[in-house]
Design an enzyme around this catalytic site. Sequence first.
Site, PDB file in Angstrom:
ATOM      1  N   ARG A 199      40.811 -45.013 -20.795  1.00 31.42           N
ATOM      2  CA  ARG A 199      40.554 -45.809 -20.199  1.00 31.42           C
ATOM      3  C   ARG A 199      39.227 -46.912 -20.810  1.00 31.42           C
ATOM      4  NH1 ARG A 199      39.080 -44.875 -14.451  1.00 31.42           N
ATOM      5  NH2 ARG A 199      36.863 -44.992 -14.777  1.00 31.42           N
TER       6      ARG A 199
ATOM      7  N   ASP B 209      34.102 -49.772 -23.745  1.00 26.24           N
ATOM      8  CA  ASP B 209      33.943 -51.061 -22.086  1.00 26.24           C
ATOM      9  C   ASP B 209      33.264 -52.200 -21.767  1.00 26.24           C
ATOM     10  OD1 ASP B 209      33.694 -48.063 -21.704  1.00 26.24           O
ATOM     11  OD2 ASP B 209      33.293 -47.628 -20.061  1.00 26.24           O
TER      12      ASP B 209
ATOM     13  N   ILE C  41      39.578 -47.865 -24.152  1.00 20.89           N
ATOM     14  CA  ILE C  41      40.471 -48.667 -24.832  1.00 20.89           C
ATOM     15  C   ILE C  41      41.511 -49.283 -24.294  1.00 20.89           C
ATOM     16  CG2 ILE C  41      42.019 -48.697 -26.593  1.00 20.89           C
ATOM     17  CD1 ILE C  41      42.126 -45.451 -27.068  1.00 20.89           C
ATOM     18  N   GLY C  42      41.728 -48.909 -22.895  1.00 19.70           N
ATOM     19  CA  GLY C  42      42.548 -49.872 -21.804  1.00 19.70           C
ATOM     20  C   GLY C  42      41.848 -51.330 -21.755  1.00 19.70           C
ATOM     21  N   TRP C  43      39.897 -50.758 -21.375  1.00 22.25           N
ATOM     22  CA  TRP C  43      39.140 -51.968 -20.920  1.00 22.25           C
ATOM     23  C   TRP C  43      39.192 -52.766 -22.794  1.00 22.25           C
ATOM     24  CZ3 TRP C  43      37.654 -52.624 -16.212  1.00 22.25           C
ATOM     25  CH2 TRP C  43      37.972 -51.696 -15.927  1.00 22.25           C
TER      26      TRP C  43
END
Length: 636
Positions: A228, A158, A230-232
């Site tokens: 999420r 994150d 990994i998405g960040w």
Amino acid sequence: MKKSISFIICLLLFTQLGFGQQALSEKMAITAMDSLYKDARFTNKEKGPQWTYDMGVVLEGMVEVWRNTGDKTYFEYVQRWMDQFVSEDGDIRNYRPTEYNIDHIKNGRSLLFLYKVTGKQKYLKASEKVYNQILTHPRTNEGGFWHKKIYPYQMWLDGLYMAQPFYAEYAALMGIDSAFDDIVNQFTYMENHARDEKTGLLYHGWDESRKEKWADPETGLSKHFWARGIGWYAMALVDVLDYFPQEHAGREQLVQILNRTLTAVAKYQDSKTGVWYDIVDLGTREGNYVEASASSMFVYAMTKAVRKGYVSKKDFQKPIDRGYAGLVKQFITPGGPDRVNINHVVTVSGLGGVKNYRDGSFEYYMSEQVKPNDPKGVGPFILAASEIEFAKTAKGRKANVTLDNYYNNEYKKAPDGQLKAYHYLWDGQDNNGFFLLGRIFEQYGGTLNTLREAPTQEKLADSDIYVIVDPDTEKETANPNYMNEADANEIAGWVRAGGVLVLLLNDAGNCEIAQFNTLPQKFGMTFNEDNRNMVKGNNYADGAIGIPSKTGIFKRTKKIYIKEISTINVTKPAKTLVQDKGDVIIATAKFGKGAVFAIGDPWLYNEYVDGRKLPTEYQNFDAAHELVQWLVKKAK
């Protein structure tokens, strides 16, 4: 040209859901403006609004919707929100830098955005305070930023999104070249520690000290691949690259990290729904669920990476198409007039802590609350939808668009103290820049370039469209570059061979016209050394120009605003396109295989396109879209 598969999928989904013509990004933004102003975290009357990263992600989405629509409502939302925090001297209410929470750095990007658009020093001063946190933020022994002071020696995925895009943008603005080595290192440290060799996925967190109960005693890693997180990380990479110097050796390193990350993510896209599970690799495990925020982040990162050329369209277009169709089908529901909701957003997932210790187990991740319209889902969905909508309009077209910075060659002192080119340039986001016009060109398949030397046919050989704007006088620059016969012949030869020339001059008091006329006269145009449409204050009607029907360029546009202009005399082969009270305002010419468009004003600079100033009856934003489409078509 056949419509792309992705366009057909999205069109069908919009029809099924009854969304009509308004873009989904805008519908989601309207929902956010309705609901998030009422969220207690952001509206506490006693303590004031929280300086929180999740609202900052929503503001990122609002910026993109504003740029895509030219509707000032979205800009004003961002500015009002940040003005709750920022005083005139640049202090930031409820921002506590010595907490050393890396999440607090995120909203610095909104400060930089507002500074670049408005030029107000309070936003730059406030962003400096955020940057100062970076300078003293605690680090691991090798140099990675701690996630928070209360989480010592820990790096979480994150944190890369929370700090690095701001760090890169601030460094680019202020000329802090050494920062880019540090930024590359942050992504490299995280990948080196968190990447799983077997799957290519990234573990949520890493504890250098190995003291946390959630950390593996040998590797220091948490147990699972949280979507999420990994998405960040993926969003951080595509956003950082916007500001990373082209010549920096680490740029390619970041592109390769992005490729590895997105390639791994694509392999775990759910075959049934097209989206991703909260714990990415455990889609078949009971209790796991498809999650909206992470799926939005992956679609955003992939779509932007394809548009920017960081990853192969061949490899990622299918995951993008399936992912966005899945987002709409699985998570988006109508929310009232001009509104939609996004469902199945996990509110939070973390590691460690004091109360209710988060042990990083599968059971822990599944225990966190899932709800609709959490800002951590709203913001990424707006970004994903904006990217998809932006990409749809190009329809396979390509055009190299070159902006002159030779005849228009003004300089001013930049925030880093150095003299830098400004005024009617692609990167200018203030009133006098062409940032939005450049985006519109990109939206229809344009690749932006700048020519800073005298044009020749050879130098223009790779250009399809060449834009010359507001040639300098001695008042504007010490040694102006005047048009001459040799330059004019070179440009005319390029047009004759198929080039599309755009001439955006100015009134006689703000533009060199006499010598510049050497060029347009080759196409049957002469700019007059006059000054029409003098507008005092906000008497916008004095700058109104009606657009006739059947111009061949402007179909929706009926009225534009243009002030302090030079008019044009027209002879063959030029033709009058728009005239007013007997004066020629816009002219065009067919010349050999090429074409020329001419108007006596820079006209489509940000101030009169972005919607913040003009009354809505003036359609400059629509006119910019229609002109660009015509120019790109002519370039073919």
